[in-house]
Every structure is written in structure tokens, then in C-alpha cells.
Design a protein around this motif. Structure first.
Motif, PDB file in Angstrom:
ATOM      1  N   SER A  62       0.841  -1.203   0.000  1.00  0.00           N
ATOM      2  CA  SER A  62       0.000   0.000   0.000  1.00  0.00           C
ATOM      3  C   SER A  62       0.869   1.242   0.000  1.00  0.00           C
ATOM      4  O   SER A  62       1.821   1.342   0.776  1.00  0.00           O
ATOM      5  N   ALA A  63       0.517   2.178  -0.881  1.00  0.00           N
ATOM      6  CA  ALA A  63       1.242   3.444  -0.961  1.00  0.00           C
ATOM      7  C   ALA A  63       0.789   4.441   0.092  1.00  0.00           C
ATOM      8  O   ALA A  63       1.316   5.552   0.158  1.00  0.00           O
ATOM      9  N   GLY A  64      -0.183   4.048   0.931  1.00  0.00           N
ATOM     10  CA  GLY A  64      -0.658   4.950   1.989  1.00  0.00           C
ATOM     11  C   GLY A  64      -1.965   5.617   1.622  1.00  0.00           C
ATOM     12  O   GLY A  64      -2.788   5.057   0.888  1.00  0.00           O
ATOM     13  N   GLY A  65      -2.169   6.809   2.149  1.00  0.00           N
ATOM     14  CA  GLY A  65      -3.410   7.532   1.888  1.00  0.00           C
ATOM     15  C   GLY A  65      -3.512   7.983   0.445  1.00  0.00           C
ATOM     16  O   GLY A  65      -2.514   8.322  -0.186  1.00  0.00           O
ATOM     17  N   ASP A  66      -4.729   7.988  -0.081  1.00  0.00           N
ATOM     18  CA  ASP A  66      -4.992   8.405  -1.461  1.00  0.00           C
ATOM     19  C   ASP A  66      -4.831   9.926  -1.565  1.00  0.00           C
ATOM     20  O   ASP A  66      -5.591  10.679  -0.945  1.00  0.00           O
ATOM     21  N   ILE A 111       0.297   5.523   5.868  1.00  0.00           N
ATOM     22  CA  ILE A 111      -0.565   4.730   6.740  1.00  0.00           C
ATOM     23  C   ILE A 111      -0.463   3.246   6.427  1.00  0.00           C
ATOM     24  O   ILE A 111      -0.681   2.393   7.294  1.00  0.00           O
ATOM     25  N   GLY A 112      -0.075   2.907   5.183  1.00  0.00           N
ATOM     26  CA  GLY A 112       0.165   1.505   4.864  1.00  0.00           C
ATOM     27  C   GLY A 112       1.278   0.925   5.720  1.00  0.00           C
ATOM     28  O   GLY A 112       1.188  -0.202   6.212  1.00  0.00           O
ATOM     29  N   PHE A 113       2.329   1.709   5.928  1.00  0.00           N
ATOM     30  CA  PHE A 113       3.440   1.271   6.781  1.00  0.00           C
ATOM     31  C   PHE A 113       3.019   1.272   8.251  1.00  0.00           C
ATOM     32  O   PHE A 113       3.409   0.382   9.012  1.00  0.00           O
ATOM     33  N   SER A 114       2.225   2.269   8.653  1.00  0.00           N
ATOM     34  CA  SER A 114       1.725   2.298  10.035  1.00  0.00           C
ATOM     35  C   SER A 114       0.985   1.009  10.370  1.00  0.00           C
ATOM     36  O   SER A 114       1.209   0.398  11.424  1.00  0.00           O
ATOM     37  N   LEU A 115       0.085   0.591   9.480  1.00  0.00           N
ATOM     38  CA  LEU A 115      -0.707  -0.606   9.748  1.00  0.00           C
ATOM     39  C   LEU A 115       0.156  -1.865   9.713  1.00  0.00           C
ATOM     40  O   LEU A 115      -0.075  -2.796  10.482  1.00  0.00           O
ATOM     41  N   ALA A 116       1.159  -1.895   8.838  1.00  0.00           N
ATOM     42  CA  ALA A 116       2.081  -3.026   8.829  1.00  0.00           C
ATOM     43  C   ALA A 116       2.810  -3.120  10.162  1.00  0.00           C
ATOM     44  O   ALA A 116       2.962  -4.212  10.732  1.00  0.00           O
ATOM     45  N   SER A 128      11.653  -4.333  -2.005  1.00  0.00           N
ATOM     46  CA  SER A 128      10.533  -3.513  -1.552  1.00  0.00           C
ATOM     47  C   SER A 128      11.053  -2.213  -0.940  1.00  0.00           C
ATOM     48  O   SER A 128      12.234  -2.086  -0.618  1.00  0.00           O
ATOM     49  N   LYS A 129      10.158  -1.257  -0.782  1.00  0.00           N
ATOM     50  CA  LYS A 129      10.491   0.027  -0.178  1.00  0.00           C
ATOM     51  C   LYS A 129       9.541   0.299   0.984  1.00  0.00           C
ATOM     52  O   LYS A 129       8.336   0.061   0.885  1.00  0.00           O
ATOM     53  N   LEU A 130      10.105   0.831   2.072  1.00  0.00           N
ATOM     54  CA  LEU A 130       9.319   1.116   3.273  1.00  0.00           C
ATOM     55  C   LEU A 130       9.547   2.565   3.666  1.00  0.00           C
ATOM     56  O   LEU A 130      10.693   3.035   3.671  1.00  0.00           O
ATOM     57  N   ALA A 131       8.469   3.272   3.989  1.00  0.00           N
ATOM     58  CA  ALA A 131       8.635   4.692   4.307  1.00  0.00           C
ATOM     59  C   ALA A 131       7.545   5.197   5.238  1.00  0.00           C
ATOM     60  O   ALA A 131       6.356   5.016   4.975  1.00  0.00           O
ATOM     61  N   MET A 132       7.964   5.831   6.318  1.00  0.00           N
ATOM     62  CA  MET A 132       7.060   6.600   7.172  1.00  0.00           C
ATOM     63  C   MET A 132       7.185   8.051   6.683  1.00  0.00           C
ATOM     64  O   MET A 132       7.804   8.895   7.310  1.00  0.00           O
ATOM     65  N   ASN A 133       6.579   8.320   5.536  1.00  0.00           N
ATOM     66  CA  ASN A 133       6.886   9.535   4.774  1.00  0.00           C
ATOM     67  C   ASN A 133       5.823  10.622   4.843  1.00  0.00           C
ATOM     68  O   ASN A 133       5.689  11.412   3.910  1.00  0.00           O
ATOM     69  N   PHE A 147       2.811   5.257  17.900  1.00  0.00           N
ATOM     70  CA  PHE A 147       2.796   4.181  18.889  1.00  0.00           C
ATOM     71  C   PHE A 147       3.553   2.954  18.374  1.00  0.00           C
ATOM     72  O   PHE A 147       4.440   2.424  19.051  1.00  0.00           O
ATOM     73  N   PHE A 148       3.206   2.501  17.170  1.00  0.00           N
ATOM     74  CA  PHE A 148       3.796   1.266  16.652  1.00  0.00           C
ATOM     75  C   PHE A 148       5.290   1.424  16.380  1.00  0.00           C
ATOM     76  O   PHE A 148       6.060   0.480  16.607  1.00  0.00           O
ATOM     77  N   LEU A 149       5.707   2.597  15.911  1.00  0.00           N
ATOM     78  CA  LEU A 149       7.135   2.842  15.710  1.00  0.00           C
ATOM     79  C   LEU A 149       7.895   2.793  17.029  1.00  0.00           C
ATOM     80  O   LEU A 149       8.930   2.139  17.143  1.00  0.00           O
ATOM     81  N   SER A 150       7.389   3.510  18.020  1.00  0.00           N
ATOM     82  CA  SER A 150       8.098   3.551  19.304  1.00  0.00           C
ATOM     83  C   SER A 150       8.082   2.199  20.000  1.00  0.00           C
ATOM     84  O   SER A 150       9.011   1.857  20.739  1.00  0.00           O
ATOM     85  N   GLU A 151       7.055   1.380  19.742  1.00  0.00           N
ATOM     86  CA  GLU A 151       7.033   0.023  20.284  1.00  0.00           C
ATOM     87  C   GLU A 151       8.199  -0.795  19.736  1.00  0.00           C
ATOM     88  O   GLU A 151       8.804  -1.589  20.442  1.00  0.00           O
ATOM     89  N   ARG A 152       8.497  -0.587  18.476  1.00  0.00           N
ATOM     90  CA  ARG A 152       9.537  -1.386  17.819  1.00  0.00           C
ATOM     91  C   ARG A 152      10.942  -0.852  18.066  1.00  0.00           C
ATOM     92  O   ARG A 152      11.881  -1.627  18.213  1.00  0.00           O
TER      93      ARG A 152
END
Length: 260
Positions: A62-66, A111-116, A128-133, A147-152
Motif C-alpha cells: 500500500s502506498a498509503g493515503g490516497d 498509513i500503509g506502513f503504520s498498519l504493517a 521492496s520500499k518502506l517509508a514513514m513519509n 505508537f507502533f514505531l516507538s514500540e519497535r
């Protein structure tokens, strides 16, 4: 259940949820967010499912939000609805009484990365490419991204990832503790199937009880962060930097941010 923008398949204690807008890189519009919220809440109350695999149809997670939705959702009430769906999605995902696996091919951004990151296990195919962009369009992470980033990775590292908004390859993400497995091209499906088989042949009820205990103590924190993300995102939507970020993205040029 029938959906337009996602697919859900359930068999043998496993559910597979697929983002199904491959012609637009599985970007999430208002309808997809609503359907995701409904589907995850349905799964939350389905005792037959013990494993959930989340993937994208086609060649991208997922590329995130439309972006088109971001441009046209200028009405504050519409954006509040969007954020309410995102909150429902994240809370349902975190509380699912099953092992959740993100199966990433191509790209997971925004948001695709957030949910992952909200899944228990993340498997990524090479190249693959990953980005909290979010920062590139003057926004903050949502979908529980803080939350999910800081958890990891912890808060100091999470700030750096959020502020930089860099595109990472699987090796970089693995070294930072953001993903759990990286696999060679063409082996993603078989690897995830083997992982699912391993979980289902384990004492999975005990595993899920541990997940329930660990997540219960953190749920109030996630709830508070989602509230703050919604309020912060609504605030950021009104900034000149956000408008500039959107324009620069559409015009394929470098952003000229002014801190306003």
C-alpha cells in the motif's frame, strides 16, 4: 462479506485480508478505510480465526493515503470522518485475538506502513520500499504510527524515522528492528505460508493469551496517541507547509517548506 476495495478470505483458522485497489497502488480512500474498519471489527469477534495475513493485491502492499482524497477532502467534517475510521482500524488491529502478519511486497508507505507496523510479524520481500513519509507532505503519522514505531524501536529512534521520512530498503529496516523477516523475490507467499503453518501447529491459544495480556496494558496509551494523532493531523491539514507538500508531490518537484 462483500467489499469493493478489500478482499477477505477465511479458511482453516486463517484469514487473508487483501488491499484491493492495485491500479492506484492500493492507496487508501474513504471507502477503503471504512471497509477496513468494518472488516477488522468483524474479525475481532470471529473466534474461528487464529491467524490474519494482510497483503496487497498486485505488486504493492500500500502506498498509503490516497492523495486525490487528501485534495478533495477539504471539508473539516469529512476529514474528521477519515480520522475516525483510521482510529477504528488501528484499535481493532491491535486488539485482534489472533496472530497478525504483514506480507509486504513492492512498497509500504504512510498509513500503509503504520498498519504493517501494527502487526505482530512483518515479512518483506527484497526490492521492496518502506517509508514513514508523512513529513514529505507536511503531515504527522497516523494509523497509530507514533505508537507502533516507538514500540519497535523506542522513542528517540522513532522521532528520527518520522522526521527524516526516508525510503528504506528491507535490509535497512531489518537492521533497525522495524521488520522481522526479509525474503528473496518470489519466495514471499511460500515463506508466509510456512510461517502460518508453524504458528497453527504451535500451542497458539497460549500465544494469543500472552498477546492479550501484553496488549491490554498498552491499550490506553494507543488510544491516547490515536486521539492526539487525529487532533494533530487536523491541525497540520490547515498549514501552508501541507498545501505546499501536496502541490510539490503533484507537480513532481522539491518542496519549499516555510514552517507555517
Amino acid at each position: 462479506m462483500a467489499y469493493e476495495t478489500i478482499k477477505i478470505e477465511i479458511a482453516d483458522r486463517r484469514a487473508t485480508l487483501s488491499f484491493n485497489r492495485p491500479t492506484v497502488a492500493n492507496s487508501m480512500n474513504l471507502l477503503m478505510m471504512q471497509e477496513l474498519a468494518d472488516c477488522l471489527e468483524f474479525l475481532k469477534d470471529n473466534p474461528e480465526v487464529q491467524i490474519l495475513v494482510i497483503k496487497g493485491e498486485g505488486n504493492i502492499f500500500s502506498a498509503g493515503g490516497d492523495i486525490k482524497m487528501m485534495i478533495t477532502s477539504g471539508d473539516p467534517k469529512t476529514f474528521e470522518i477519515i480520522m475516525s475510521y483510521i482510529t477504528r482500524i488501528s484499535l481493532a488491529l491491535y486488539q485482534l485475538p489472533m496472530v497478525t502478519i504483514a506480507q509486504i511486497k513492492g512498497a509500504a508507505a504512510g498509513i500503509g506502513f503504520s498498519l504493517a507496523l501494527g502487526c505482530d510479524v512483518i515479512v518483506v520481500e527484497e526490492n521492496s520500499k518502506l517509508a514513514m513519509n508523512f513529513i514529505g507532505i507536511g503531515l504527522i503519522p497516523d494509523g497509530g504510527g507514533h505508537f507502533f514505531l516507538s514500540e519497535r524501536v523506542g522513542i528517540p529512534k522513532a522521532k528520527q524515522i518520522i522526521w527524516n521520512g526516508n525510503i528504506m530498503n528491507p535490509e535497512e529496516a531489518y537492521q533497525q528492528g522495524l521488520i522481522d523477516y526479509k525474503v528473496e523475490e518470489g519466495e514471499l507467499d511460500s515463506f508466509v505460508d510456512q510461517l502460518v503453518g508453524k504458528f497453527l501447529s504451535s500451542p497458539i491459544l497460549a500465544m494469543l493469551e500472552s498477546k492479550k495480556i501484553l496488549h491490554a496494558q498498552k491499550l490506553p496509551e494507543l488510544t491516547a496517541i490515536l486521539k492526539n494523532e487525529a487532533e494533530g493531523q487536523i491541525k497540520m491539514r490547515k498549514t501552508e507547509d501541507h498545501l505546499e507538500g501536496i502541490k510539490a508531490f503533484i507537480e513532481k518537484r522539491t518542496q519549499q517548506f516555510k514552517g507555517k
